[in-house]
Every structure is written in structure tokens, then in C-alpha cells.
Design a protein around this motif. Structure first.
Motif, PDB file in Angstrom:
ATOM      1  N   ALA A  99       8.435  -9.307  -0.226  1.00 44.57           N
ATOM      2  CA  ALA A  99       8.931  -7.981   0.162  1.00 44.57           C
ATOM      3  C   ALA A  99       8.129  -6.886  -0.533  1.00 44.57           C
ATOM      4  O   ALA A  99       7.792  -5.850   0.068  1.00 44.57           O
ATOM      5  N   SER A 100       7.805  -7.120  -1.787  1.00 41.03           N
ATOM      6  CA  SER A 100       6.981  -6.179  -2.538  1.00 41.03           C
ATOM      7  C   SER A 100       5.633  -5.983  -1.857  1.00 41.03           C
ATOM      8  O   SER A 100       5.176  -4.856  -1.646  1.00 41.03           O
ATOM      9  N   SER A 101       5.010  -7.094  -1.486  1.00 41.09           N
ATOM     10  CA  SER A 101       3.694  -7.024  -0.845  1.00 41.09           C
ATOM     11  C   SER A 101       3.755  -6.303   0.496  1.00 41.09           C
ATOM     12  O   SER A 101       2.837  -5.553   0.848  1.00 41.09           O
ATOM     13  N   LEU A 102       4.831  -6.526   1.239  1.00 50.86           N
ATOM     14  CA  LEU A 102       4.971  -5.855   2.530  1.00 50.86           C
ATOM     15  C   LEU A 102       5.044  -4.337   2.366  1.00 50.86           C
ATOM     16  O   LEU A 102       4.400  -3.586   3.104  1.00 50.86           O
ATOM     17  N   LEU A 103       5.838  -3.878   1.394  1.00 51.60           N
ATOM     18  CA  LEU A 103       5.957  -2.439   1.158  1.00 51.60           C
ATOM     19  C   LEU A 103       4.640  -1.851   0.651  1.00 51.60           C
ATOM     20  O   LEU A 103       4.217  -0.777   1.090  1.00 51.60           O
ATOM     21  N   ILE A 104       3.995  -2.567  -0.274  1.00 45.71           N
ATOM     22  CA  ILE A 104       2.708  -2.090  -0.790  1.00 45.71           C
ATOM     23  C   ILE A 104       1.689  -2.009   0.342  1.00 45.71           C
ATOM     24  O   ILE A 104       0.953  -1.028   0.480  1.00 45.71           O
ATOM     25  N   GLY A 105       1.660  -3.053   1.180  1.00 48.41           N
ATOM     26  CA  GLY A 105       0.710  -3.082   2.284  1.00 48.41           C
ATOM     27  C   GLY A 105       0.940  -1.972   3.287  1.00 48.41           C
ATOM     28  O   GLY A 105      -0.007  -1.362   3.794  1.00 48.41           O
ATOM     29  N   ALA A 106       2.211  -1.701   3.592  1.00 44.70           N
ATOM     30  CA  ALA A 106       2.527  -0.620   4.528  1.00 44.70           C
ATOM     31  C   ALA A 106       2.054   0.719   3.978  1.00 44.70           C
ATOM     32  O   ALA A 106       1.475   1.546   4.700  1.00 44.70           O
ATOM     33  N   GLY A 107       2.282   0.929   2.686  1.00 43.02           N
ATOM     34  CA  GLY A 107       1.812   2.162   2.064  1.00 43.02           C
ATOM     35  C   GLY A 107       0.306   2.227   2.005  1.00 43.02           C
ATOM     36  O   GLY A 107      -0.299   3.268   2.279  1.00 43.02           O
ATOM     37  N   GLN A 108      -0.313   1.103   1.660  1.00 42.11           N
ATOM     38  CA  GLN A 108      -1.769   1.060   1.564  1.00 42.11           C
ATOM     39  C   GLN A 108      -2.423   1.335   2.908  1.00 42.11           C
ATOM     40  O   GLN A 108      -3.388   2.102   3.000  1.00 42.11           O
ATOM     41  N   GLY A 109      -1.921   0.689   3.973  1.00 42.83           N
ATOM     42  CA  GLY A 109      -2.498   0.897   5.297  1.00 42.83           C
ATOM     43  C   GLY A 109      -2.405   2.347   5.737  1.00 42.83           C
ATOM     44  O   GLY A 109      -3.364   2.912   6.271  1.00 42.83           O
ATOM     45  N   THR A 110      -1.243   2.945   5.506  1.00 37.84           N
ATOM     46  CA  THR A 110      -1.059   4.360   5.848  1.00 37.84           C
ATOM     47  C   THR A 110      -2.012   5.235   5.044  1.00 37.84           C
ATOM     48  O   THR A 110      -2.628   6.163   5.578  1.00 37.84           O
ATOM     49  N   LEU A 111      -2.141   4.934   3.776  1.00 35.50           N
ATOM     50  CA  LEU A 111      -2.976   5.742   2.889  1.00 35.50           C
ATOM     51  C   LEU A 111      -4.456   5.615   3.230  1.00 35.50           C
ATOM     52  O   LEU A 111      -5.183   6.617   3.241  1.00 35.50           O
ATOM     53  N   MET A 112      -4.919   4.392   3.511  1.00 33.58           N
ATOM     54  CA  MET A 112      -6.338   4.183   3.803  1.00 33.58           C
ATOM     55  C   MET A 112      -6.787   4.998   5.012  1.00 33.58           C
ATOM     56  O   MET A 112      -7.828   5.650   4.995  1.00 33.58           O
ATOM     57  N   THR A 113      -5.992   4.955   6.073  1.00 31.20           N
ATOM     58  CA  THR A 113      -6.331   5.715   7.275  1.00 31.20           C
ATOM     59  C   THR A 113      -6.260   7.213   7.023  1.00 31.20           C
ATOM     60  O   THR A 113      -7.150   7.969   7.414  1.00 31.20           O
ATOM     61  N   THR A 114      -5.206   7.642   6.352  1.00 28.75           N
ATOM     62  CA  THR A 114      -4.997   9.077   6.145  1.00 28.75           C
ATOM     63  C   THR A 114      -6.040   9.678   5.210  1.00 28.75           C
ATOM     64  O   THR A 114      -6.515  10.803   5.439  1.00 28.75           O
ATOM     65  N   ILE A 115      -6.423   8.955   4.167  1.00 31.11           N
ATOM     66  CA  ILE A 115      -7.458   9.451   3.257  1.00 31.11           C
ATOM     67  C   ILE A 115      -8.756   9.707   4.013  1.00 31.11           C
ATOM     68  O   ILE A 115      -9.395  10.757   3.869  1.00 31.11           O
ATOM     69  N   SER A 116      -9.156   8.722   4.834  1.00 31.97           N
ATOM     70  CA  SER A 116     -10.405   8.857   5.586  1.00 31.97           C
ATOM     71  C   SER A 116     -10.334  10.022   6.564  1.00 31.97           C
ATOM     72  O   SER A 116     -11.297  10.781   6.724  1.00 31.97           O
TER      73      SER A 116
END
Length: 396
Positions: A99-116
Motif C-alpha cells: 500500500a505504501s508503494s502504491l501511494l508513493i508511486g501514484a505521487g511519483q507518477g503525478t510529480l514526474m509528469t508535472t515537473i517536466s
């Protein structure tokens, strides 16, 4: 000063975007804590993050045209922080870590796209290219700091490594204060009004596929380093943290060097990334030792830091302003798919090799990346001689 604050806000996001790598430092400890779990089940601690990252990158690309990117960033940061802190307090069942990894991944995916997307929107020309390189450098530099801290905390108890996610609080403060809520360059999206929805260029999908394949081979190190070091009795979590930090540290160098290397090699940057990564893994197979583990970590970090910015650079030069957000989301989704599919594909291929040992997965990745190296050579030659400059030429 205002421009400095904006850059600081963007780079602070890059600093923590790869925080999920903290889990890689304690995979061997997790395996010891859950002896009934299979190798793939343990590796899924990392993979679940990439699985969640995939839809998040696509959704962020779509929402980037409708919701202010500052709010998307803050949501992503809170998801990563909450998800990252879960195992520090709930760690007696593997489901909590998933569950931790899922939440981290969801945040990471959103952040990676938005940063770029933010960098593409706020910066132009040479400054934009420099920001891409700086983002990669800060991304890797942040990973170094977080994994070294995680390694030290894990000496007390492996679950305490996840307390490292508390660093995200600093990023939340910086983004809240310094990242502008309004679009700084509204003229770039003026054409959106009344304009038909633009499709993602086919060339973006193709380079995304190539990066996806690279990530399948590249991710072998982060998924197996902890388990490999433990099985070979080469060290403890702090040793793993050092190896992963060397990888991301090398990525800092690669990120700073990317603009200059890109000017010389253009599309062949991806060929270099594949060859360098495969070379490091081959040495690990031929000469297994802690020194070679560190060397393989360095080559993997350089390979990653050269490959991913190439796709971002390509998007900035081939996609129209209307296509930019969805193109970036699609591209980042490819990187997530590659990392998520890595253990499934590499483990399955490694299982076909007789007399498998601890280095078999790395040998499998060497063969995989060697084939991809040849493919990228032909792709680079073909695109460099293509007459369709607007769609396929990645550098002026």
C-alpha cells in the motif's frame, strides 16, 4: 530573484521525486522479515510503485491542461509523504508495504509528469535544456541523500528507513511559498481556445517505447542490488545504500553533462546509455565483488541520466503547446511501465538459463540491453537521415 525562487521550487520537487528508491535499500531486510514470500513478491515492493505510477502519469498529463499544476504538485507530494511513512509504523504485514508503494508511486507518477510540464512551460531555449539537465542532477542528488539517510536509519531497524520520507515536508513548504499558482507564460497556451484537441505525435510513442525497453533492462540493478549483496555476503543495508547512492550520484554527473553530450551525439545518446549500462552489468557477472557492484551502480546511474532526458528533450522540440502536457504524460507512463515490467520479464527470461545463480538476472539484462543497443543504432541512423525534420529530428 523571482526566477531563482521558481527554479528552486521546481528543483526541490526533482530532489525527492525518486524517493521510492529508499525501499531498494531494505529489500533484503524485507525478504528476511517475510521468509515465506517469493523473490518476485519481495521485488513487487518496488514494482507496485511503478504500477501505480503508470496511470498517474497519464492522468497528470490530462489534468495538467485543466488544473493548475501547483495544486497537482502538492497533491503528489502529500501522497508520497503519507505513503512513505506508512511502513515506519505499520510493517508487520507485506500488504502495508505494498500500500505504501502504491501511494508513493501514484505521487511519483503525478510529480514526474508535472515537473517536466512546468519546466517546458516556464523555460525556453538553452535555459530549458539546462533545466532538464539540472532536474536529472537534482533527482539523482536527492536520491543519494535520501538513500544514505535511509541506510543509516535502517541500522537501527529496517522499517525506520522509511522515516526518510519526512524530508518531503521541506519540499511542500518551498513549493507552497515559491511555485507560482498562475501560468507565467500564458501566451503559450492562448491557441488552446477553440483549437481542436491535439494528438500525441507518433514519434513520441516510439521514443517512449525505446525508453520503456531501456528501463526494463536498467531496473535490474535497483530491484536486485540489495538481494545480491545480501546473498553474496558483501554487506548490510548501509552497503546497499552506498551502492544505490553511487548510482544516483553518477546520475548527477550525467544530468549536468547531458546538454553537452546531447549536442554532440543527439539521438545516439540513447545508444550510449544502453551500452554503458550493459557494460557495467557484464562486469558484475564476470567479476562479482563489492567494488564491481559499485562500478555497475555508477554505469547504471549514468545510463539512466542520459536516457530519460533525451525523451523530454524530444517532446519539447516536436510537440506543439497543445500536445505538450499529454505527450509528457504518455512518455512518463512508458518509463513507469518499463520499470514495473522489469522483474516479470527479466526474471522470466533468467529462468530459461540453466544453472542459474545470483548473477543470472544481470546476465539476462546484459543480453537484453545489448540487443536494444543495436536497435537504437539503427533507429538513430534512420531518424538522423530522415527528411521529416519536424517529426523525427530531435536536435536542430
Amino acid at each position: 530573484m523571482n526566477n531563482f525562487k521558481i527554479k528552486a521550487a521546481v528543483l526541490s520537487q526533482s530532489f525527492i521525486v525518486m524517493a521510492i528508491m529508499v525501499a531498494s535499500t531494505v529489500l533484503a531486510n524485507i525478504a528476511q522479515n517475510f521468509p515465506e514470500a517469493s523473490l518476485t513478491a519481495i521485488q513487487m515492493v518496488m514494482t507496485f510503485g511503478m504500477v501505480a505510477s503508470f496511470p498517474a502519469t497519464l492522468l497528470a498529463g490530462v489534468l495538467g491542461n485543466k488544473i493548475n499544476k501547483k495544486y497537482l504538485v502538492l497533491v503528489a507530494l502529500f501522497l508520497m509523504m503519507i505513503g512513505g511513512l506508512i511502513p515506519a509504523f505499520l510493517n508487520d504485514q507485506l500488504i502495508y508495504i505494498y500500500a505504501s508503494s502504491l501511494l508513493i508511486g501514484a505521487g511519483q507518477g503525478t510529480l514526474m509528469t508535472t515537473i517536466s510540464n512546468i519546466s517546458t512551460e516556464l523555460f525556453e531555449g538553452e535555459e530549458r535544456s539546462q533545466m532538464y539537465g539540472l532536474q536529472t542532477a537534482f533527482q539523482n542528488g536527492g536520491s543519494v541523500v535520501m538513500m544514505m539517510l535511509a541506510g543509516m536509519l535502517a541500522r537501527v531497524q529496517w522499517s525506520q528507513a522509511y522515516l526518510t520520507f519526512g524530508i518531503i515536508i521541506v519540499t511542500i513548504i518551498i513549493v507552497t511559498i515559491w511555485l507560482p499558482a498562475e501560468k507565467v507564460a500564458p501566451e503559450k497556451t492562448a491557441a488552446d481556445s477553440g483549437a481542436p484537441k491535439a494528438k500525441v505525435p507518433g514519434s513520441i510513442y516510439f521514443i517512449g517505447l525505446l525508453i520503456c525497453l531501456f528501463c526494463i533492462g536498467y531496473s535490474t540493478f535497483s530491484l536486485n542490488a540489495s538481494l545480491y549483496i545480501a546473498s553474496m555476503n558483501l554487506g548490510d543495508p548501509s552497503t546497499v545504500a552506498l551502492a544505490m547512492s553511487l548510482s544516483t550520484g553518477a546520475g548527477v554527473v550525467g544530468g549536468f553533462a547531458f546538454p553537452k553530450i546531447f549536442k554532440v551525439l543527439n539521438r545516439f545518446v540513447l545508444t550510449l546509455a544502453c551500452a554503458v549500462t550493459a557494460g557495467g552489468y557484464l562486469l558484475l557477472v564476470l567479476f562479482p565483488s563489492i567494488a564491481v557492484v559499485f562500478l555497475a551502480a555508477i554505469t547504471a546511474g549514468i545510463g539512466f541520466s542520459l536516457s530519460v532526458p533525451l525523451g523530454i528533450q524530444a517532446i519539447s522540440e516536436t510537440a506543439t503547446p497543445e500536445q505538450m502536457s499529454s505527450s509528457m504524460g504518455s512518455y512518463m507512463a512508458f518509463t513507469s511501465v518499463g520499470a514495473a515490467a522489469s522483474p516479470l520479464i527479466i526474471n522470466a527470461l533468467a529462468g530459461l538459463i540453466p544453472n542459474a545463480d545470483d548473477g543470472t538476472v544481470f546476465l539476462t539484462s546484459v543480453v537484453f540491453l545489448a540487443i536494444l543497443t543495436v536497435i537504437t543504432i539503427f533507429w538513430s541512423i534512420k531518424t538522423s537521415t530522415s527528411k521529416n525534420v519536424n517529426q523525427q529530428n530531435l536536435a536542430e
